[in-house]
Design a protein around this motif. Structure first.
Motif, PDB file in Angstrom:
ATOM      1  N   ALA A  89       0.819  -1.216   0.000  1.00 53.93           N
ATOM      2  CA  ALA A  89       0.000   0.000   0.000  1.00 53.93           C
ATOM      3  C   ALA A  89       0.853   1.267   0.000  1.00 53.93           C
ATOM      4  O   ALA A  89       0.324   2.371  -0.007  1.00 53.93           O
ATOM      5  CB  ALA A  89      -0.936   0.001   1.206  1.00 53.93           C
ATOM      6  N   VAL A  91       2.809   4.225  -1.418  1.00 45.03           N
ATOM      7  CA  VAL A  91       2.802   4.998  -2.657  1.00 45.03           C
ATOM      8  C   VAL A  91       4.189   5.597  -2.873  1.00 45.03           C
ATOM      9  O   VAL A  91       4.749   5.523  -3.955  1.00 45.03           O
ATOM     10  CB  VAL A  91       1.740   6.121  -2.602  1.00 45.03           C
ATOM     11  CG1 VAL A  91       1.795   6.981  -3.840  1.00 45.03           C
ATOM     12  CG2 VAL A  91       0.362   5.540  -2.421  1.00 45.03           C
ATOM     13  N   ASP A  92       4.738   6.183  -1.816  1.00 46.46           N
ATOM     14  CA  ASP A  92       6.057   6.808  -1.892  1.00 46.46           C
ATOM     15  C   ASP A  92       6.728   6.650  -0.537  1.00 46.46           C
ATOM     16  O   ASP A  92       6.368   7.325   0.425  1.00 46.46           O
ATOM     17  CB  ASP A  92       5.921   8.282  -2.259  1.00 46.46           C
ATOM     18  CG  ASP A  92       7.255   8.997  -2.383  1.00 46.46           C
ATOM     19  OD1 ASP A  92       8.316   8.362  -2.193  1.00 46.46           O
ATOM     20  OD2 ASP A  92       7.237  10.207  -2.671  1.00 46.46           O
ATOM     21  N   CYS A 100       2.792   8.854   2.241  1.00 44.79           N
ATOM     22  CA  CYS A 100       3.502   7.668   1.761  1.00 44.79           C
ATOM     23  C   CYS A 100       2.577   6.470   1.551  1.00 44.79           C
ATOM     24  O   CYS A 100       2.950   5.497   0.907  1.00 44.79           O
ATOM     25  CB  CYS A 100       4.633   7.305   2.709  1.00 44.79           C
ATOM     26  SG  CYS A 100       4.107   7.051   4.388  1.00 44.79           S
ATOM     27  N   VAL A 101       1.349   6.533   2.061  1.00 44.24           N
ATOM     28  CA  VAL A 101       0.420   5.402   1.980  1.00 44.24           C
ATOM     29  C   VAL A 101      -0.758   5.764   1.074  1.00 44.24           C
ATOM     30  O   VAL A 101      -1.263   6.887   1.115  1.00 44.24           O
ATOM     31  CB  VAL A 101      -0.094   5.020   3.390  1.00 44.24           C
ATOM     32  CG1 VAL A 101      -1.143   3.922   3.323  1.00 44.24           C
ATOM     33  CG2 VAL A 101       1.060   4.593   4.269  1.00 44.24           C
ATOM     34  N   GLU A 102      -1.185   4.791   0.289  1.00 47.61           N
ATOM     35  CA  GLU A 102      -2.352   4.962  -0.574  1.00 47.61           C
ATOM     36  C   GLU A 102      -3.546   5.402   0.286  1.00 47.61           C
ATOM     37  O   GLU A 102      -3.930   4.693   1.224  1.00 47.61           O
ATOM     38  CB  GLU A 102      -2.658   3.634  -1.276  1.00 47.61           C
ATOM     39  CG  GLU A 102      -3.948   3.594  -2.035  1.00 47.61           C
ATOM     40  CD  GLU A 102      -4.030   4.624  -3.141  1.00 47.61           C
ATOM     41  OE1 GLU A 102      -5.091   5.256  -3.254  1.00 47.61           O
ATOM     42  OE2 GLU A 102      -3.040   4.809  -3.871  1.00 47.61           O
ATOM     43  N   PRO A 103      -4.132   6.569   0.002  1.00 48.97           N
ATOM     44  CA  PRO A 103      -5.225   7.092   0.836  1.00 48.97           C
ATOM     45  C   PRO A 103      -6.444   6.176   0.929  1.00 48.97           C
ATOM     46  O   PRO A 103      -7.149   6.176   1.940  1.00 48.97           O
ATOM     47  CB  PRO A 103      -5.604   8.413   0.157  1.00 48.97           C
ATOM     48  CG  PRO A 103      -4.443   8.772  -0.694  1.00 48.97           C
ATOM     49  CD  PRO A 103      -3.760   7.494  -1.062  1.00 48.97           C
ATOM     50  N   SER A 104      -6.689   5.376  -0.087  1.00 53.78           N
ATOM     51  CA  SER A 104      -7.866   4.505  -0.051  1.00 53.78           C
ATOM     52  C   SER A 104      -7.759   3.433   1.033  1.00 53.78           C
ATOM     53  O   SER A 104      -8.772   2.857   1.437  1.00 53.78           O
ATOM     54  CB  SER A 104      -8.096   3.861  -1.417  1.00 53.78           C
ATOM     55  OG  SER A 104      -7.007   3.036  -1.765  1.00 53.78           O
ATOM     56  N   VAL A 105      -6.547   3.167   1.525  1.00 57.96           N
ATOM     57  CA  VAL A 105      -6.372   2.192   2.605  1.00 57.96           C
ATOM     58  C   VAL A 105      -7.113   2.667   3.850  1.00 57.96           C
ATOM     59  O   VAL A 105      -7.843   1.905   4.487  1.00 57.96           O
ATOM     60  CB  VAL A 105      -4.874   1.960   2.914  1.00 57.96           C
ATOM     61  CG1 VAL A 105      -4.688   1.148   4.177  1.00 57.96           C
ATOM     62  CG2 VAL A 105      -4.197   1.289   1.740  1.00 57.96           C
ATOM     63  N   SER A 121       0.246   4.380   9.028  1.00 58.87           N
ATOM     64  CA  SER A 121       1.186   4.699   7.947  1.00 58.87           C
ATOM     65  C   SER A 121       2.622   4.434   8.378  1.00 58.87           C
ATOM     66  O   SER A 121       3.424   3.911   7.596  1.00 58.87           O
ATOM     67  CB  SER A 121       1.007   6.136   7.459  1.00 58.87           C
ATOM     68  OG  SER A 121       1.321   7.057   8.468  1.00 58.87           O
TER      69      SER A 121
END
Length: 136
Positions: A89, A91-92, A100-105, A121
């Motif tokens: 999950a 992202v960066d 750094c974490v996919e917001p949809s999580v 996160s």
């Protein structure tokens, strides 16, 4: 009217029979017909249980009191099956905080509190940096 008299003259429609279930590929176990196909074996179930324990252990480890994030356990198990999936999950990994974490999580897990998002996160970033986890 014409439509009323015509509908009274018609015979009622035939009853609809439910479709017959095919038992091809099924097997009988103790008098009960079970669906065909692979049945879960004990090793597979044990693997699923260890993943559940692994996810819960990881979730408990993310905060100092070990329990405030457990309210998200059911949603976590519904969305992820392994720590590798959670680590994916990212992202960066070089971003700061929540970026750094996919917001949809957070949305999928129902996490609204900023502190809980930050704890999660931070935990996901740590997972993604573990060499023993293969990212999906």
């Amino acid at each position: 009217s014409w439509s009323r008299s015509r509908s009274r003259d018609r015979p009622p429609p035939p009853p609809v029979e439910p479709p017959l279930r095919s038992t091809a590929g099924s097997r009988t176990t103790g008098g009960v017909v079970t669906a065909g196909g692979p049945q879960p074996d004990e090793a597979n179930l044990a693997g699923q249980n260890s993943n559940l324990d692994e996810l819960d252990s990881w979730l408990r480890s993310l905060d100092s009191d070990g329990g405030s994030l457990m309210r998200y356990s059911a949603a976590l198990h519904g969305e992820f099956t392994s720590l590798s999936e959670i680590a994916a999950a990212i992202v960066d990994q070089n971003a700061q905080g929540l970026a750094c974490v996919e917001p949809s999580v957070f949305e999928a897990l129902g996490i609204k509190m900023l502190g809980h998002k930050l704890l999660l996160s931070k935990g996901i970033v740590a997972l993604a940096s573990r060499p023993d986890l293969r990212l999906m």
